[in-house]
Design a protein around this motif. Structure first.
Motif, PDB file in Angstrom:
ATOM      1  N   PHE A 143      -6.486  -0.733   1.344  1.00 23.15           N
ATOM      2  CA  PHE A 143      -6.575   0.169   2.708  1.00 23.15           C
ATOM      3  C   PHE A 143      -6.388   1.531   2.695  1.00 23.15           C
ATOM      4  O   PHE A 143      -6.323   2.256   3.546  1.00 23.15           O
ATOM      5  CB  PHE A 143      -5.590  -0.564   3.672  1.00 23.15           C
TER       6      PHE A 143
ATOM      7  N   GLN B 143     -10.428   3.602  12.930  1.00 22.37           N
ATOM      8  CA  GLN B 143     -10.342   2.765  12.154  1.00 22.37           C
ATOM      9  C   GLN B 143      -8.914   2.112  11.427  1.00 22.37           C
ATOM     10  O   GLN B 143      -8.821   0.835  11.603  1.00 22.37           O
ATOM     11  CB  GLN B 143     -11.215   3.132  10.843  1.00 22.37           C
ATOM     12  N   ARG B 144      -8.191   3.122  11.339  1.00 26.14           N
ATOM     13  CA  ARG B 144      -6.863   2.698  10.766  1.00 26.14           C
ATOM     14  C   ARG B 144      -6.085   1.969  11.778  1.00 26.14           C
ATOM     15  O   ARG B 144      -5.227   1.001  11.643  1.00 26.14           O
ATOM     16  CB  ARG B 144      -5.989   3.836  10.040  1.00 26.14           C
TER      17      ARG B 144
ATOM     18  N   ARG C 122      -7.039  -1.636  12.279  1.00 22.35           N
ATOM     19  CA  ARG C 122      -6.842  -2.309  11.017  1.00 22.35           C
ATOM     20  C   ARG C 122      -5.260  -2.723  11.325  1.00 22.35           C
ATOM     21  O   ARG C 122      -4.953  -3.923  11.069  1.00 22.35           O
ATOM     22  CB  ARG C 122      -6.962  -1.473   9.834  1.00 22.35           C
TER      23      ARG C 122
ATOM     24  N   GLN D 105      -4.963  -5.210  13.738  1.00 23.77           N
ATOM     25  CA  GLN D 105      -5.416  -6.804  13.352  1.00 23.77           C
ATOM     26  C   GLN D 105      -4.355  -7.509  12.480  1.00 23.77           C
ATOM     27  O   GLN D 105      -4.013  -8.511  12.524  1.00 23.77           O
ATOM     28  CB  GLN D 105      -6.645  -6.436  12.222  1.00 23.77           C
TER      29      GLN D 105
ATOM     30  N   GLU E 273       0.323   0.209   6.308  1.00 25.65           N
ATOM     31  CA  GLU E 273      -0.836   1.017   6.991  1.00 25.65           C
ATOM     32  C   GLU E 273      -0.336   2.035   7.706  1.00 25.65           C
ATOM     33  O   GLU E 273      -0.921   3.003   8.059  1.00 25.65           O
ATOM     34  CB  GLU E 273      -1.635  -0.130   7.761  1.00 25.65           C
TER      35      GLU E 273
END
Length: 231
Positions: free
Chosen positions: A51, A69-70, A73, A76, A100
């Motif tokens: 990641f 995008q981060r 993620r 999710q 993350e």
């Protein structure tokens, strides 16, 4: 931003739960989370290489696409952890979400202030020098003599003209050299054709008027003038 808010809320709740040594009450219909496992920074970073590939090596102003995008993620991971928390197997997902979020925090902290962002200008590159103009040289005297000897061996004007055309394809001439070639042809029409063949390869066109003396009749001189005027 929704994902970032959810991440901060969930991680704060997990931290409070660990400090009180009591499980955090779960809202109706939701599972519960646990504090990410204790681990060194190097170990967590090694586990999370997948990641971190989108992270920039050079410090720049944050790009919207990377942040989005981060956040996607992170959202999710938190959703998967929330689903698995009730079954007791969401621990790994929470750790990944924590990593993350930590990466995203570092990205924001390290990014330059947009108000003072001033990328280093590219060094001035001077314009490349244009290539030198090609230098054309008239046919060498020895080569011209060789060409005229080849023409002497041909009995007919058409064959002489073929030799002249072959030589003209790869050489340039002066007006004085054209004048030397013209006596190879007996008739005026052939001499005029020789001028037409060679004129595009003449370097000193300003001396073209000298060709008039190679012709006897006014009509021939006029035709040569038309060839010269056409360039």
């Amino acid at each position: 931003m929704k994902a970032l808010f959810v991440a901060i809320t969930l991680l704060t709740a997990v931290t409070a739960s660990a400090q009180n040594s009591q499980p955090m009450p779960t809202p109706p219909g939701q599972g519960f989370g646990t504090m990410p496992p204790t681990s060194t920074t190097s170990e967590m970073r090694a586990d999370d290489n997948e990641f971190r590939r989108g992270r920039r090596g050079t410090m720049v102003v944050i790009e919207r696409e990377e942040v989005e995008q981060r956040l996607a993620r992170l959202e999710q991971l938190l959703g998967e952890a929330n689903e698995r928390a009730g079954r007791g197997n969401g621990k790994g997902k929470l750790r990944e979400a924590y990593e993350e979020l930590n990466d995203l925090r570092d990205l924001i902290v390290d990014a330059p202030d947009v108000r003072s962002y001033n990328p280093r200008p590219m060094p001035h590159q001077p314009a490349p020098m244009p290539p030198p103009a090609p230098v054309y040289q008239p046919i060498a005297d020895a080569m011209l003599r060789s060409a005229m000897k080849a023409m002497d061996r041909e009995p007919f004007a058409d064959d002489k003209m073929n030799v002249l055309e072959d030589v003209a394809d790869n050489n340039y001439f002066l007006v004085s050299q054209v004048i030397q070639v013209l006596p190879q042809f007996k008739f005026s029409k052939d001499r005029i054709e020789a001028v037409r063949v060679l004129w595009s390869r003449v370097l000193d066109k300003q001396n073209g008027y000298q060709l008039y003396n190679a012709f006897q009749f006014s009509t021939d001189k006029a035709e040569v003038k038309r060839i010269i005027s056409a360039g």
